[in-house]
Design a protein around this motif. Structure first.
Motif, PDB file in Angstrom:
ATOM      1  N   ALA A 133       0.848  -1.117   0.033  1.00  0.00           N
ATOM      2  CA  ALA A 133      -0.009   0.168   0.043  1.00  0.00           C
ATOM      3  C   ALA A 133       0.978   1.179   0.158  1.00  0.00           C
ATOM      4  N   THR A 134       0.499   2.129  -0.849  1.00  0.00           N
ATOM      5  CA  THR A 134       1.466   3.434  -1.111  1.00  0.00           C
ATOM      6  C   THR A 134       0.374   4.709  -1.011  1.00  0.00           C
ATOM      7  N   ALA A 135       0.939   5.611  -0.626  1.00  0.00           N
ATOM      8  CA  ALA A 135       0.268   6.942  -0.613  1.00  0.00           C
ATOM      9  C   ALA A 135       0.943   8.154  -1.262  1.00  0.00           C
ATOM     10  N   TYR A 136       0.456   8.891  -2.193  1.00  0.00           N
ATOM     11  CA  TYR A 136       1.146   9.781  -3.128  1.00  0.00           C
ATOM     12  C   TYR A 136       0.563  11.163  -2.993  1.00  0.00           C
ATOM     13  N   ALA A 137       1.300  12.121  -3.044  1.00  0.00           N
ATOM     14  CA  ALA A 137       1.016  13.713  -3.020  1.00  0.00           C
ATOM     15  C   ALA A 137       1.281  14.075  -4.449  1.00  0.00           C
TER      16      ALA A 137
END
Length: 213
Positions: A133-137
């Motif tokens: 799982a990865t979160a990007y801005a």
């Protein structure tokens, strides 16, 4: 026969008579992201004349594609269940149109809703399912999006939050998504600027979001 009718008995003809007028599918595109007030729709389509926006909204309502509903003491427009059936059509059109994208003209902009749908179009759930799982801005021009990928699930929203990688780019993100530029090369020539986080995660982003040009 009304001027907008084609005079043919055909499902494609019927669809074009319902959503084929200029701006209509872009209104649907933005409402696929979420309900919008009239002013929000106008802001997301900065070149649409107000009389045309009003006319298209009335036509789409009459066709059963959208509806007006009260929300927090204001009126918003949202897709009906019939209108939401257009999502795979809009995504397929986006993928098809992506193949013909060249360099943007000076007057062309990237809106948050347009970029959201572009990411949904390019999302590869089969690839993402095998990645952490990865979160990007993602700061794409004036569009600032929080992109969360968890297995085969994608969530794109406006706003801030904790992320693993924050980066800034512009219309040339097309070259990264198409595979024309490798992530390292995109950083090296300034197409992508890593703001904070693990630089190597841009490789994961490029694997997760890909469209063949």
């Amino acid at each position: 026969m009304a001027a907008r009718e084609y005079g043919q008995y055909c499902g494609v003809t019927q669809a074009l008579e319902l959503v084929g007028e200029r701006w209509a599918l872009l209104i649907v595109r933005d409402l696929l992201v979420g309900p919008r007030r009239y002013g929000e729709l106008a802001a997301g389509l900065p070149r649409i004349p107000s009389n045309i926006l009003a006319a298209r909204l009335k036509e789409l309502q009459a066709a059963g594609v959208i509806r007006r509903v009260p929300h927090s003491r204001v009126i918003v427009y949202e897709l009906t269940s019939y209108g939401r059936e257009l999502e795979p059509v809009v995504l397929a059109l986006g993928a098809w149109g992506f193949k013909a994208l060249g360099d943007p003209r000076d007057e062309q902009v990237i809106t948050p809703d347009a970029m959201t749908m572009a990411l949904r179009t390019a999302f590869r759930p089969g690839v993402a399912a095998g990645l952490p799982a990865t979160a990007y801005a993602a700061h794409v021009g004036a569009a600032e999006l929080l992109v969360r990928v968890d297995g085969a699930t994608l969530d794109v929203a406006r706003g801030d939050g904790a992320v693993d990688l924050a980066f800034a780019t512009g219309p040339d993100i097309r070259r990264l998504i198409s595979g024309e530029l490798a992530p390292e090369r995109a950083i090296a020539i300034g197409v992508v600027e890593v703001l904070h986080g693990r630089v190597e995660l841009l490789e994961r982003f490029a694997a997760t979001f890909h469209l063949a040009a």
